[in-house]
Structures are given as structure tokens and as C-alpha cells.
Scaffold this motif. Structure first.
Motif, PDB file in Angstrom:
ATOM      1  N   SER A 155       0.825  -1.202   0.000  1.00  0.00           N
ATOM      2  CA  SER A 155       0.000   0.000   0.000  1.00  0.00           C
ATOM      3  C   SER A 155       0.863   1.257   0.000  1.00  0.00           C
ATOM      4  CB  SER A 155      -0.913  -0.025   1.216  1.00  0.00           C
ATOM      5  OG  SER A 155      -0.663   1.072   2.024  1.00  0.00           O
ATOM      6  N   PRO A 156       0.509   2.231  -0.813  1.00  0.00           N
ATOM      7  CA  PRO A 156       1.298   3.471  -0.834  1.00  0.00           C
ATOM      8  C   PRO A 156       1.140   4.279   0.449  1.00  0.00           C
ATOM      9  CG  PRO A 156      -0.635   3.680  -2.243  1.00  0.00           C
ATOM     10  CD  PRO A 156      -0.572   2.245  -1.809  1.00  0.00           C
ATOM     11  N   CYS A 157      -0.070   4.268   1.020  1.00  0.00           N
ATOM     12  CA  CYS A 157      -0.313   5.121   2.191  1.00  0.00           C
ATOM     13  C   CYS A 157       0.524   4.679   3.378  1.00  0.00           C
ATOM     14  CB  CYS A 157      -1.783   5.080   2.564  1.00  0.00           C
ATOM     15  SG  CYS A 157      -2.839   5.743   1.308  1.00  0.00           S
ATOM     16  N   PHE A 158       0.732   3.364   3.502  1.00  0.00           N
ATOM     17  CA  PHE A 158       1.501   2.879   4.645  1.00  0.00           C
ATOM     18  C   PHE A 158       2.916   3.449   4.617  1.00  0.00           C
ATOM     19  CE2 PHE A 158       4.281  -0.200   6.698  1.00  0.00           C
ATOM     20  CZ  PHE A 158       3.686  -0.247   7.938  1.00  0.00           C
ATOM     21  N   SER A 159       3.542   3.428   3.437  1.00  0.00           N
ATOM     22  CA  SER A 159       4.892   3.990   3.337  1.00  0.00           C
ATOM     23  C   SER A 159       4.863   5.491   3.548  1.00  0.00           C
ATOM     24  CB  SER A 159       5.478   3.698   1.957  1.00  0.00           C
ATOM     25  OG  SER A 159       5.363   2.342   1.676  1.00  0.00           O
ATOM     26  N   ASN A 160       3.789   6.133   3.051  1.00  0.00           N
ATOM     27  CA  ASN A 160       3.755   7.591   3.138  1.00  0.00           C
ATOM     28  C   ASN A 160       3.574   8.082   4.571  1.00  0.00           C
ATOM     29  OD1 ASN A 160       3.994   7.579   0.404  1.00  0.00           O
ATOM     30  ND2 ASN A 160       1.926   8.281  -0.037  1.00  0.00           N
ATOM     31  N   ILE A 161       2.820   7.335   5.385  1.00  0.00           N
ATOM     32  CA  ILE A 161       2.566   7.812   6.748  1.00  0.00           C
ATOM     33  C   ILE A 161       3.766   7.550   7.647  1.00  0.00           C
ATOM     34  CG2 ILE A 161       1.480   5.697   7.621  1.00  0.00           C
ATOM     35  CD1 ILE A 161       0.266   9.199   8.425  1.00  0.00           C
ATOM     36  N   CYS A 162       4.616   6.584   7.269  1.00  0.00           N
ATOM     37  CA  CYS A 162       5.709   6.165   8.154  1.00  0.00           C
ATOM     38  C   CYS A 162       6.636   7.303   8.519  1.00  0.00           C
ATOM     39  CB  CYS A 162       6.518   5.059   7.489  1.00  0.00           C
ATOM     40  SG  CYS A 162       5.692   3.498   7.581  1.00  0.00           S
ATOM     41  N   MET A 163       6.799   8.247   7.619  1.00  0.00           N
ATOM     42  CA  MET A 163       7.819   9.257   7.879  1.00  0.00           C
ATOM     43  C   MET A 163       7.242  10.511   8.513  1.00  0.00           C
ATOM     44  SD  MET A 163       7.042  11.138   5.090  1.00  0.00           S
ATOM     45  CE  MET A 163       8.653  11.688   4.544  1.00  0.00           C
ATOM     46  N   ILE A 164       6.034  10.401   9.045  1.00  0.00           N
ATOM     47  CA  ILE A 164       5.398  11.616   9.582  1.00  0.00           C
ATOM     48  C   ILE A 164       6.194  12.187  10.749  1.00  0.00           C
ATOM     49  CG2 ILE A 164       3.838  10.339  11.141  1.00  0.00           C
ATOM     50  CD1 ILE A 164       1.760  12.517  10.224  1.00  0.00           C
ATOM     51  N   ASP A 165       6.831  11.322  11.532  1.00  0.00           N
ATOM     52  CA  ASP A 165       7.608  11.818  12.668  1.00  0.00           C
ATOM     53  C   ASP A 165       8.789  12.650  12.192  1.00  0.00           C
ATOM     54  OD1 ASP A 165       8.309  12.044  15.370  1.00  0.00           O
ATOM     55  OD2 ASP A 165       9.878  10.560  15.040  1.00  0.00           O
ATOM     56  N   ASP A 166       9.446  12.169  11.123  1.00  0.00           N
ATOM     57  CA  ASP A 166      10.626  12.863  10.613  1.00  0.00           C
ATOM     58  C   ASP A 166      10.336  14.291  10.192  1.00  0.00           C
ATOM     59  OD1 ASP A 166      12.134  10.529  10.855  1.00  0.00           O
ATOM     60  OD2 ASP A 166      13.302  11.120   9.072  1.00  0.00           O
ATOM     61  N   ILE A 167       9.196  14.485   9.515  1.00  0.00           N
ATOM     62  CA  ILE A 167       8.982  15.814   8.944  1.00  0.00           C
ATOM     63  C   ILE A 167       8.138  16.721   9.826  1.00  0.00           C
ATOM     64  CG2 ILE A 167       9.310  15.141   6.542  1.00  0.00           C
ATOM     65  CD1 ILE A 167       6.315  14.951   6.270  1.00  0.00           C
ATOM     66  N   SER A 168       7.580  16.199  10.924  1.00  0.00           N
ATOM     67  CA  SER A 168       6.737  17.097  11.703  1.00  0.00           C
ATOM     68  C   SER A 168       7.365  17.525  13.014  1.00  0.00           C
ATOM     69  CB  SER A 168       5.376  16.456  11.956  1.00  0.00           C
ATOM     70  OG  SER A 168       5.523  15.149  12.389  1.00  0.00           O
ATOM     71  N   ARG A 169       8.526  17.037  13.350  1.00  0.00           N
ATOM     72  CA  ARG A 169       9.199  17.460  14.571  1.00  0.00           C
ATOM     73  C   ARG A 169       9.538  18.936  14.525  1.00  0.00           C
ATOM     74  NH1 ARG A 169      12.610  13.436  17.871  1.00  0.00           N
ATOM     75  NH2 ARG A 169      11.413  11.591  17.371  1.00  0.00           N
ATOM     76  N   GLY A 170       9.323  19.609  15.645  1.00  0.00           N
ATOM     77  CA  GLY A 170       9.692  21.016  15.716  1.00  0.00           C
ATOM     78  C   GLY A 170       8.644  21.944  15.160  1.00  0.00           C
ATOM     79  N   GLY A 171       7.652  21.375  14.474  1.00  0.00           N
ATOM     80  CA  GLY A 171       6.575  22.218  13.976  1.00  0.00           C
ATOM     81  C   GLY A 171       5.500  22.373  15.026  1.00  0.00           C
ATOM     82  N   MET A 172       4.415  23.038  14.650  1.00  0.00           N
ATOM     83  CA  MET A 172       3.314  23.213  15.595  1.00  0.00           C
ATOM     84  C   MET A 172       2.208  22.216  15.275  1.00  0.00           C
ATOM     85  SD  MET A 172       3.075  27.253  15.947  1.00  0.00           S
ATOM     86  CE  MET A 172       4.137  28.039  17.114  1.00  0.00           C
ATOM     87  N   ILE A 173       1.213  22.157  16.160  1.00  0.00           N
ATOM     88  CA  ILE A 173       0.099  21.241  15.908  1.00  0.00           C
ATOM     89  C   ILE A 173      -0.572  21.600  14.592  1.00  0.00           C
ATOM     90  CG2 ILE A 173      -2.079  20.358  16.777  1.00  0.00           C
ATOM     91  CD1 ILE A 173      -1.256  21.034  19.504  1.00  0.00           C
TER      92      ILE A 173
END
Lengths: 416, 359
Positions: free
Chosen positions: A379-397
Motif C-alpha cells: 500500500s502506498p499510504c503505509f509507506s507515506n505515513i511512516c515518515m510523519i515523525d521525521d517531517i513534523s518534529r519542531g513544527g506546531m500542531i
């Protein structure tokens, strides 16, 4: 009355028995530890653990995120999935090849046609069915691209909702409604079509349907210009999205991201171009990639713009396919459907295809009976969601919400 | 009718015989009831307008079904009774209080917000002499009493014992306190121009038609002050694009996540009553208040009330229009807007208008 005032600090962590603690952030290594209540109470700093989802309005379904927040700043994101697990792969092992198609509809319910096509192509490869009537191939491309537009309309519309703009969302759904009407006319269903069958189509194209598709395209193109005026070119919108959630091409490739998420990072990779399936090699279209017009390449805005541009490309493809299908309208769409579907024992086929969310692959293995021995879906979505931690650190809610929106996940596709 | 008139006269005479303290109290209770009723009705009208205007902006028709069977009103149609039905539904809804909530504070919060909003109405002039309390520091009173709302919001966020509510309340506190400053600075321009804090005096200074309105004084400084105040008031109202405290896509429903039924409706009504309050304030300070835009033409009888309501609803329309057009800004961008854009511009307007006055 003010008893709560002093108890608050304890309440924040009271129900969190397990917590993810980030011990070595610089090296990129994270350890999970189970902490006792006492240890949690002694947790230093202003961080608090917040549970986002599965009933949160903007997790796009039943995604659950465990956030560590410092005020509004996101320190860590841990996605928890599985709330929509329907056991597709095991299910497919006990029903015949054709009966799996309706289950494929439910993998990514926003782009059922594309899911069906991917599975059907895999079965056709398994039984060695290469020659199909031209009408079938063109009709598959038309329906899949219509569904891609519908799916991207949901993506950009709900993305508008995430930014706080409600009107673009309803405009997008108004136009999507027209596509759903077309596909409903074709298949009888509005979401789960079960229209593409192994070797053909479930029903012939209704009379006048192609003309209606043409009319829809003429209606749709000016509406997209209007949509872009309202949302895409809005100053607040660009300010919000241009610099957050930046994903470098290296990160995107290493996580196996595909589809608009990968192309938003500037990687020109589209299976319709690079590994053409069905009749996609017959059409002339571009593969839009993120250009970083207003900030770094790979931002949330780039992924959004890729989807906007892809809709225009889909319109281009459908117009060519409508011209291409003209000479073949008299063909029988069920002529090539195999009467008996029983692949050779040990046969194995893997086919990947480009769905609106990225690369969907089906690996099917046969044991010689009329039910598949194993169906594995990538599934494409599974791979796409995996990196959410990497790109959202340090940002706001608020940024995290936009990042989820820009990944355009469908939980059915993640959990299957 | 004569009987009724005689009756009323009799009652008035009896009223005059009552002790003075009792008279004052009766007047206050009556006035408060009128204000609460008027504010609630205006809020319902505001909700209906919002739903209809947003619907037409989004290619929908909005509520169409809920009309009454009352003979005359039946023909109005367009679902005009929808908000009434909604209010009735909210009244009879179950009131859910979270188990871990601080129940007293949880109950107090919506009342504080609603009371603070209603209190603001008491100094608004709706016509010559048509003002509940003709304070000589009316404008100052409004600035002070509108800040009171933030206490209710913080209480709501805190007492719910929900992390999302707490985040919403913190955002709201930061936002309202920050935007008070440009809003108040923009109001200083008006105060300097008129030389009075009394809202009646401010309206009187603008009498005589559209060209006398305060927005045209000392160009371009008063227009600048008008825009600064309008933007800041949007933020103080928690309206889009500054609806951070209740951003539903980010923090669920912000400070009122854990509220339901009538308590939630009080927040909701307070929001729309506040919109009307700000509309009247803007109309009074910059757009001539209850005076007619055509000088003495149509400037007597019921017309002052009509003019000020019309102007207020035009302001409300712009607020609604913006809400359904613009995306939401982020918290840091909001603070940037307040401290680095609006506040300097408010200073420019104030100093510029001051220099103009000295010349």
C-alpha cells in the motif's frame, strides 16, 4: 473550587502508562521505555503527551497519533494504525479471483477504480492474458483517470479544510459529485464500483456516457481555475504551507514514498510514465513535480500543487482517451473475460500501478485452484505515513495537521 | 384599546408611588431582560445569516425546510425558523459534564462569557437618548468589559480537564490579550478626534451625513485606524481567519470541546452577540452611529435604530464573508500580525492623526 489548579500537572500524565522517550535525538535513535507512574510524574520540562485521534476531526479517518507536545510545538509523533483493519489479504485466500475485486474497492475507497485495475492487471499477468479489446483498455484509462480527479479533489478539498478554509472543500465536493454521478451511471455504485473485471468490464459503457464525460471536462476546467483563485493563490494559504513539512528527495526515497508525496519532493517518478501499464504509453502527458516556488522543495505546498497539476494532466489524458476510444465503441467489453479462472499451480505475478496515492502493488500466487494461494498488497499510504515523525518534529500542531493532509492518507489503504 | 391605555396609566401611576430603590431595581431587571432578549434574538439572526450567506457562497441553499405553520409567517419560507428549532433542541439536550471536570468552574464559564458580552450592550447608543446607560467613559467601559470574556474562556478550557480545551484556552488568552493593544490604540484616534469617551458624544460629532463620518477625518489616518480596529476585532471575536482558539481541524473544538447542550449554546450565542456588539461599535465609532447617511433626511422616529442596525449588519456581513473565504493563520503568524503589523500601524494612525490635529 480551585482544587483542580494544583492537581492539573498530575492529571496530564495520569493515563499514560507507556511513553516514548527520546533519549538520543541527534543520532536519530529512539528508545521506547515503559515508565512507571512515578517516573512519569518526574518527567522534566513542560512536555505533555496528547492523544490525537482516532476521533480527531483532521486525522482523515481513524488514524491515531500519540504526540509529545511542548506547548504547541510537536516534539514527537508516533502513529498508531490498525483501527480499520479488515483482513483483506487473508480474506482473499478463501474466495475466487473475481470475488476479490469488490474487496479491492475497499482498500482505498476514494480511488476504487485504480485499486481494481491494479489487482485485475496482476491476475491478468498471472493467467497470461495480454490482449484485450481496445475499448476495454481505453475505458479503464478513462474511468481510472476520472477516479484520480475525484480522489485528488477530496485530497485538495480536505486540505483546504485543514488550513481552515471551508468553502474550497465544498466546491471540490460539488465537482466530485459530478464524477460520482458519471461512475454511478456506469457501475451502479458511487464509491465501491466493482467495475473493472479480469479480462474486461462489468458492464458496457452506457449510450451517451462518453459525451457526458466530455461535457464534464468542459465544465471542470474553468472550475479548477476558480478553485485556484480561491485557495491555491491565497496569501495566507501560501504563508501557511510553503515552508513546513519539508521532505528531501533522499528521505522520501528511503522511506519508500510514492505518488504525489514523492513527486512533491522533486523526484520525477510516475509508473504511468516509467513503467506504463494498460494503455498509458499511448498518451501524451507531463509528470508534475514539486518545484519549491515559494520555499524549499518538498514542502506541504509542493505536494498540494502536484495534486492540482495532476488533475489538469488527468483531464488531458481523458480527452486523448475519449478520442482514442471512438473507433472501437462497437466492441464487446466482455469478449476476453476468461470463462474459467484457474491459473497454473505455482504461478506468481507482481504488478504495480500508479494510484492517486502512489504505487499500489499486488503479488498474487496461485496453487492451481480457483482461489488465490496468497494475495499481498503493497500500500502506498503505509509507506507515506511512516515518515510523519521525521517531517513534523519542531513544527506546531497546526503544521502537523497540514502535514497529515498533504500526505493524503486513506486509512483503509494503510490497514487493508 | 382605551381600556388598555387606562390600565397602563394606572400601572405607571402605581409604579411612581413605589419607593425609589425598588423603582431602580425594577428598571434594572426590566432593562437586563430586554437586553438579554434582544441579544439572544440578534444572535439567532446572526446564526441564520451566517448559515445562509455561507451556503450561497458554497453553491448550496442552506436551511430550507424548517418553517412554521403560522399563517402569515408561513410564506417567508427559506428555513427562517431553523435557528429557533436549533435553540429549542439545545435547550432540551442532555448536559454532559466530564467526570474529571471541575464542575463549578465548568458551569460558571459560559455564564461569564455570556454576561460579559451582554454587559457590553448596555452602553451602545441605538438612537438619540436610546441608551441603557449613558456612561461618560463608555468606550473605556467597552474595552474593559470585553476583556472579561477571556476569563470565561480560560475557565472553560481549564475546568474541562481536557488537553485540547487547555490548548484552546491558552491560545485564546494569548490572542485576545495581544489584539487588545492595537484595538485600543486604534480607538485612541477616535477619542482624540472627538475629545470624549462617551459614545453619544462620538455619534453627535458625526451628525450631518456620510461625509461627516469619523472614518473620513484626518485622511488617511482614520481609515487606517478603522482597518486596524476591524482586523483586531476579528481576532478578539475569534473569527476566521483568526479563529485559532476553536480551530476545529487542529484542536478539535478548542475551549468548548467538552461543552454540550445549553452551555455550549451560550458560548455560541455569545459569539454571535459579540459580532453584533462589534458591528455596533464600529458603526458608532467610524460610520456615524445612528445618524442617517443623508444628513437630516430619514433621521428621526424609528430610523436611528434602523440605521445603526443596518450598519452593524453590514459589518457582520463582511465578517461572515471573510470567514468563508480565507484560510486560518497559524498561531505565530497571528502574533506577528498583532505585534509587528497592526500595533505599528495603529501607532502611525494615532501619531499621524495627532499631528494633523495640531496643524
Amino acid at each position: 473550587m480551585f482544587g483542580n489548579l494544583f492537581k492539573k500537572k498530575r492529571y496530564i500524565f495520569e493515563d499514560e502508562s507507556t511513553m516514548v522517550v527520546d533519549l538520543d535525538q541527534s543520532a536519530g535513535r529512539y528508545y521506547e521505555e515503559t515508565m512507571s507512574k512515578l517516573e512519569i510524574e518526574s518527567y522534566q520540562g513542560d512536555e505533555m503527551v496528547v492523544n490525537m485521534g482516532p476521533q480527531h476531526p483532521s486525522t482523515h479517518g481513524v488514524l491515531r497519533l500519540e504526540l509529545v507536545l511542548d506547548g504547541e510545538v510537536v516534539k514527537k509523533v508516533t502513529p498508531h494504525i490498525g483501527y480499520l483493519h479488515r483482513n483483506f489479504e487473508k480474506h482473499a485466500e478463501s474466495i475466487s479471483y473475481n470475488e476479490v475485486v469488490p474487496y479491492c474497492d475497499r482498500i482505498d475507497y476514494l480511488a476504487s477504480m485504480n485499486q481494481d485495475l491494479a489487482y485485475v492487471l496482476a491476475v491478468e499477468k498471472l493467467i497470461g492474458l495480454n490482449e484485450l479489446p481496445e475499448k476495454v483498455e481505453y475505458a479503464r484509462v478513462i474511468t481510472c483517470e476520472l477516479n484520480r480527479i475525484a480522489s485528488h479533489l477530496v485530497a485538495v478539498g480536505t486540505f483546504g479544510l485543514d488550513v481552515g478554509a471551508f468553502t474550497p472543500f465544498l466546491w471540490a465536493f460539488r465537482d466530485r459529485e459530478k464524477i460520482l454521478d458519471l461512475l454511478e451511471w456506469l457501475s451502479g455504485a458511487r464509491m465501491l464500483y466493482n467495475y473493472i473485471w479480469v479480462g474486461g468490464l462489468a458492464r458496457d459503457l452506457p449510450e451517451g456516457w462518453l459525451q457526458k464525460v466530455r461535457e464534464f471536462l468542459d465544465y471542470f476546467e474553468p472550475k479548477m481555475v476558480e478553485f485556484n483563485k480561491l485557495l491555491t493563490t491565497n496569501h495566507i494559504f501560501i504563508e501557511r504551507t510553503a515552508e513546513i513539512g519539508v521532505m528531501t528527495p533522499e528521505v522520501a526515497v528511503s522511506y519508500g514514498c510514492t505518488g504525489p508525496v514523492l513527486r512533491g519532493s522533486g523526484v520525477k517518478w510516475d509508473l504511468r510514465k516509467d513503467e506504463p501499464f494498460s494503455y498509458y504509453d499511448k498518451f501524451d502527458f507531463d509528470v508534475p513535480v514539486g518545484e519549491g516556488k515559494f520555499g524549499p522543495v518538498g514542502s506541504v505546498l509542493d505536494r498540494y500543487l502536484v495534486r492540482i497539476d495532476e488533475m489538469a494532466e488527468s483531464v488531458k489524458i481523458i480527452r486523448q482517451a475519449l478520442d482514442g476510444i471512438e473507433p472501437f465503441t462497437a466492441q464487446d467489453v466482455q469478449a476476453a473475460i476468461p470463462k474459467r479462472l484457474r491459473p497454473a499451480a505455482g504461478a506468481e505475478a507482481y504488478v504495480r500501478s500508479e494510484t492517486p496515492r502512489g504505487e499500489l502493488g499486488f503479488l498474487i500466487r496461485s496453487d492451481g485452484s480457483d482461489v488465490p494461494f496468497r494475495v499481498k498488497s503493497r500500500s502506498p499510504c503505509f509507506s507515506n505515513i511512516c515518515m510523519i515523525d521525521d517531517i513534523s518534529r519542531g513544527g506546531m500542531i497546526a503544521d502537523l495537521v497540514l502535514i497529515i493532509g498533504s500526505l493524503d492518507i486513506v486509512l483503509g489503504c494503510i490497514d487493508r | 384599546m382605551p381600556v388598555l391605555n387606562a390600565n397602563l396609566t394606572l400601572q405607571a401611576a402605581q409604579f411612581a408611588n413605589l419607593p425609589e430603590t425598588l423603582q431602580t431595581i425594577l428598571f434594572m431587571v426590566l432593562g437586563a431582560a430586554i437586553f438579554a432578549g434582544a441579544a439572544a434574538v440578534l444572535a439567532l439572526v446572526g446564526v441564520y445569516l451566517e448559515r445562509k450567506i455561507s451556503a450561497h457562497m458554497q453553491d448550496r441553499v442552506g436551511p430550507m425546510e424548517v418553517n412554521t405553520e403560522i399563517p402569515v409567517l408561513k410564506n417567508i419560507g427559506h428555513g427562517w425558523a431553523q435557528t429557533l428549532a436549533d435553540a429549542l433542541k439545545l435547550l432540551i439536550k442532555e448536559d454532559i459534564v466530564p467526570a474529571e471536570a471541575d464542575k463549578k468552574l465548568h458551569l460558571m464559564a459560559p455564564f461569564i462569557v455570556f454576561a460579559a458580552t451582554l454587559a457590553g450592550f448596555s452602553v451602545l447608543p441605538f438612537g438619540p437618548g436610546l441608551v441603557a446607560s449613558d456612561l461618560n467613559v463608555g468606550l473605556f467601559y467597552i474595552i474593559a468589559i470585553s476583556s472579561f470574556v477571556v476569563i470565561g474562556i480560560i475557565l472553560a478550557g481549564w475546568s474541562s480537564n481536557n488537553k485540547w480545551s487547555l490548548l484552546g484556552a491558552m491560545r485564546s488568552a494569548a490572542q485576545i490579550v495581544s489584539f487588545e493593544i492595537p484595538a485600543s490604540l486604534a480607538l485612541l484616534v477616535v477619542i482624540m478626534a472627538v475629545g470624549s469617551l462617551n459614545l453619544g458624544d462620538i455619534v453627535a460629532a458625526q451628525a450631518g451625513g456620510i461625509h461627516k463620518w469619523l472614518i473620513w477625518w484626518y485622511p488617511p489616518f482614520n481609515i487606517l485606524a478603522f482597518f486596524v480596529f476591524f482586523v483586531a476585532s476579528l481576532a478578539e471575536l475569534n473569527r476566521a481567519p483568526f479563529d485559532m482558539p476553536e480551530a476545529e481541524s487542529e484542536i478539535v473544538a478548542g475551549f468548548h470541546t467538552e461543552y454540550s447542550g445549553m452551555k455550549w449554546a451560550m458560548f455560541f450565542l455569545a459569539e454571535y452577540a459579540n459580532m453584533f456588539l462589534v458591528g455596533v461599535i464600529i458603526a458608532t465609532l467610524f460610520l456615524g452611529g445612528w445618524t442617517s447617511p443623508f444628513g437630516d433626511f430619514l433621521n428621526s422616529g424609528p430610523f436611528p435604530v434602523f440605521w445603526v442596525t443596518l450598519k452593524a449588519f453590514i459589518v457582520i456581513f463582511v465578517q461572515i464573508w471573510l470567514r468563508w473565504t480565507l484560510p486560518r493563520v497559524r498561531v505565530d503568524q497571528l502574533m506577528y500580525t498583532s505585534w509587528k503589523v497592526l500595533t505599528p500601524f495603529a501607532f502611525v494612525a494615532m501619531v499621524g492623526a495627532g499631528i494633523w490635529m495640531m496643524l
